[in-house]
Design a protein around this motif. Sequence first.
Motif, mmCIF file in Angstrom:
data_model
loop_
_atom_site.group_PDB
_atom_site.id
_atom_site.type_symbol
_atom_site.label_atom_id
_atom_site.label_comp_id
_atom_site.label_asym_id
_atom_site.label_seq_id
_atom_site.Cartn_x
_atom_site.Cartn_y
_atom_site.Cartn_z
ATOM 1 N N GLY A 34 -27.853 61.842 -5.846
ATOM 2 C CA GLY A 34 -28.413 61.792 -4.510
ATOM 3 C C GLY A 34 -28.164 63.000 -3.628
ATOM 4 N N THR A 86 -42.544 66.113 -2.314
ATOM 5 C CA THR A 86 -43.438 65.183 -3.001
ATOM 6 C C THR A 86 -42.804 63.796 -3.039
ATOM 7 O OG1 THR A 86 -42.516 65.456 -5.199
ATOM 8 C CG2 THR A 86 -44.192 67.037 -4.552
ATOM 9 N N LYS A 87 -43.657 62.831 -3.255
ATOM 10 C CA LYS A 87 -43.228 61.451 -3.370
ATOM 11 C C LYS A 87 -42.233 61.308 -4.523
ATOM 12 C CE LYS A 87 -45.496 56.987 -3.894
ATOM 13 N NZ LYS A 87 -45.940 56.207 -2.785
ATOM 14 N N GLY A 91 -30.972 58.167 -7.032
ATOM 15 C CA GLY A 91 -29.598 58.653 -7.054
ATOM 16 C C GLY A 91 -28.749 58.020 -5.965
ATOM 17 N N GLY A 92 -29.356 57.661 -4.847
ATOM 18 C CA GLY A 92 -28.594 57.096 -3.731
ATOM 19 C C GLY A 92 -28.343 55.614 -3.887
ATOM 20 N N ASN A 93 -29.369 54.857 -4.266
ATOM 21 C CA ASN A 93 -29.239 53.402 -4.365
ATOM 22 C C ASN A 93 -30.367 52.880 -5.252
ATOM 23 O OD1 ASN A 93 -29.101 50.659 -3.992
ATOM 24 N ND2 ASN A 93 -28.743 50.769 -1.792
ATOM 25 N N LYS A 113 -38.700 62.370 -3.455
ATOM 26 C CA LYS A 113 -38.010 61.355 -2.653
ATOM 27 C C LYS A 113 -37.529 60.223 -3.551
ATOM 28 C CE LYS A 113 -38.623 63.426 1.184
ATOM 29 N NZ LYS A 113 -37.500 64.253 1.602
ATOM 30 N N ALA A 114 -38.348 59.886 -4.566
ATOM 31 C CA ALA A 114 -37.951 58.822 -5.492
ATOM 32 C C ALA A 114 -36.701 59.231 -6.257
ATOM 33 C CB ALA A 114 -39.103 58.507 -6.446
ATOM 34 N N TYR A 139 -34.258 61.273 -5.250
ATOM 35 C CA TYR A 139 -33.101 61.132 -4.364
ATOM 36 C C TYR A 139 -32.767 59.663 -4.116
ATOM 37 C CZ TYR A 139 -32.823 66.099 -3.261
ATOM 38 O OH TYR A 139 -32.646 67.450 -3.346
ATOM 39 N N ALA A 140 -33.804 58.827 -3.983
ATOM 40 C CA ALA A 140 -33.579 57.403 -3.712
ATOM 41 C C ALA A 140 -32.880 56.742 -4.896
ATOM 42 C CB ALA A 140 -34.911 56.706 -3.414
ATOM 43 N N ILE A 157 -40.447 51.552 -6.183
ATOM 44 C CA ILE A 157 -40.411 52.761 -7.010
ATOM 45 C C ILE A 157 -40.226 52.360 -8.468
ATOM 46 C CG2 ILE A 157 -39.024 54.794 -7.560
ATOM 47 C CD1 ILE A 157 -38.437 54.989 -4.555
ATOM 48 N N ALA A 202 -34.170 51.476 -4.306
ATOM 49 C CA ALA A 202 -35.360 52.168 -4.784
ATOM 50 C C ALA A 202 -36.277 51.192 -5.510
ATOM 51 C CB ALA A 202 -34.954 53.308 -5.719
ATOM 52 N N ALA A 233 -38.061 49.007 -3.170
ATOM 53 C CA ALA A 233 -39.079 49.712 -2.383
ATOM 54 C C ALA A 233 -40.327 49.960 -3.225
ATOM 55 C CB ALA A 233 -38.520 51.031 -1.864
#
Lengths: 408, 255
Positions: free
Chosen positions: A349, A270-271, A280-282, A274-275, A277-278, A291, A286, A289
Motif C-alpha cells: 500500500g 488509472t483505476k 495492498g491497504g485492505n 488505485k485498485a 493500492y487498495a 474490485i 477492496a 468495493a
Amino acid sequence: MTAADLSDERLRQATGLRGSASALVDRVRAGELGMVPVVAGLLVICVVLQILNPIFLSSTNLVNLLMECVPVGVIALGIVCVLLVGQIDLSVGSISGLSAAIMAILFVKDGWPAWLAVLVALVAGCAIGVLYAEIFNRVGIPTFVITLAGLLSFLGLQLKALGAIGSVNLPFDSGLVEFAQLKFVPPWLSYVLVLLAAAWLFVVGFLHAAKRRTADLSARSTRFLLIRSGVLAVGLGLAAWYLNRTRGIGWMFVLFVALALILHYALTSTKWGKAVYAVGGNVEAARRAGINVRLVYTSVFAICTTLAAFGGVLGAARLAAANQASGGGDVNLNAIAAAVIGGTSLFGGRGTAFAAVLGVLVIQAISSGLTLLSLDSSYRFFVTGVVLLLAVGVDSLARRTRTSHGRA
Amino acid sequence: MATLQLSGISKSFGAVAALTEVDLSVDAGQVVAIVGDNGAGKSTLVKVLSGVYAPDAGTIGFEGREVTIPGPAAAHRLGIATVFQDLALCENLNVIENLFLGQELGPFRLDDVAMEVRSWELLRQLSAKLPTVRLPVAALSGGQRQTVAIARSLLGDPKIIILDEPTAALGVAQTAEVLNLIDRLRENGHGVIMISHNMADVRAVADQVVVLRLGRNNGVFDARSTSSEQIVAAITGLEDNVVSQRAARVEGADQ
C-alpha cells in the motif's frame, strides 16, 4: 474568497510559494518523508565516495553507472508493483536468468531474429507470473513460498537450457548488444528531451490547475509551476551537459526512465493503480468495493515477472552473453533492496515507481564506488546490507512519527 | 406504498431458524431501527437485504415491485446501500480515493477534479465537517471515518441505506455527529435502516423501532411515544426482565 476545499476554518491557509514550502516541511515533520531520505542518502553516499576516490563523480564513471543500473532497475520496477499489493517475488533473479538464456539460445543457436527471441523471452516471463498468481488465487499458498519454489525451479531450468557449456555469447555487432553498450543519445537531442520534459511538466500542471480553478478548488500558482519546471530543466540540463562531456546518456537508461514514467502514470492515474493500492491497504475493503482482487494479483505478478524477464534480456545484452551466472548472485536481492531502499513498504500500500529508480541508483553507486576503491564483493555485500537496514530503519521511524501525527 | 417491504422472510442455517416470517417496511424519509438481543437475527436480516444471504421464504418488495437480491451488486443496483460495522475503508488511501474506490471516474485517466468536486458535494449533503479530503483515512477519527463510509454509500444515490451499528465504537461527541448524519439522510428523503444496541441512540433518531426476538417480529413501536422500558421488555420478552430488575434495585438503593 477561499477555494471550496480549503474553506474549513481548522485548515491552516498555505498559499503561494512559501505555503508550498511550509507544507512540505510540515509533511516531513509528520513523518511523510516520501523521497527525502533516499535522496539525502544518495547525496551522502556520493560525497563520501567522491572524497575516497575522485574518479567516482567523473563523467565517465557516471555514464557507466547509469547504464549499469538499468537491468536491476527494470527488475526493481516489477518488485515495487508486487510489494504494493503486500506480496513478494523472490524469484526475479532466476526469471531474469532464464529469460536471458531463452533469448540467447533462440537468437544465437537457432538463428531467430532478435526481436522475436526477446518477445518469446518476455512472454515466457509473463506466463510465469500468471502461473504464480493462479497458484496464489486458487490454492492460497503464500507468495513467499510459491516464488521461493520458482527461484529454485527456474534456476534449474536455466542451467538445463544452457547445457554443459553453460554460456552463450551474443555477437558484438548485433543490435541488442550495440543498444546496451554503444547507443547514446546525441547531445543536441538530450537537451531537446530535457526541454520537452520541463515543458510537458509545466503544461500538464497548468492545465490541471486551470481545471481545478474552474471547479472552484485550490490550485498551484502559475509561478510555482514555472519555477518547478525551470528547476527541472536546469537540473536535468546540467546533468545532461556533464554526462555529454564524455559518452553521454545511454538509450538504455532513457528506456528505463520511460518505463518508470509509464508505471508511475499507471499507478497514480488509472483505476487499476488505485485498485493496486487498495488491495495492498485492505484486501477485504477492496473486495467489497467491487474490485476484482484476483485479477489485480494476476496483473501485478504478470507485470513483475515480465519486467524481470526484460531486465534479464537487458543484462545479457549489456554483458554480451547469457551464462549460468546470469540473474544469479546478488541480482535478486539487489532488485528487492532497491525497491525497499527507495521507500516501498514491505507491508503493502505504500511506494511509488520512482522508488525503484532512486533505490537502484543508491545500490549501483555503492557498488561502483567500492569497485573503484578496489574493494572486492565482500565489502559491497556488507555495505549494501547496512544501507538496506538504514533505509528500512528510517522508514520504520517515519511510520512511528506518522502514527503520532495521525497520518499512519 | 413503502419503499421497501419485507413480508414473511424466513432463513434457516441447518436446524437453526435464524429468521421466521419477519415483516419489515421502510418508507422514504423514515428511520427504522432494528433492535434485538444477541442472536435475535438482526445481522441475518441485514445480510438478506444486502444480498449476502438468499432468504428461504418470503417476499421482498421494492418500490411496489417484487424483487430478488441475488448478490451485493444486485442490492447496489436496486438502490440498497449497506454500511457495515467495520466500514471497509483503505487506511492508506485518502478520502476521495476511498469514496470512489471501485467506481473511479475515467478508468484510464482518472478525473481527480470531478471526483474531488463530487466528494465535497457528498460531504456537504451530510453537513460533514472534514478539514480536507486529501488526508489518508488513517488520520481520521472514528466519527469522521463513519462519515466517509456513509458518504460512500450515497454515491450511487440509493433509496435505502442500511447502517450496521453505526455508533458502536464511538465516543459521545462522535456519536452525536453520526446521529446528525442520520437526521440529514432522512431530510434528504432516504429510507434508513439502523441496527443498534444502544437504546438512547435509537430513541434519539429513529421514527419506528422494530424489535426482533429469537428470529421473529416481537412488536413495532413508535419511537417517540414508547418508553425504553417497553422496548427492553419486547427485546427480552419479559415484563420482569434482568434490565428492569436491575433498574428497580438501583432505584431502591437510591431511596
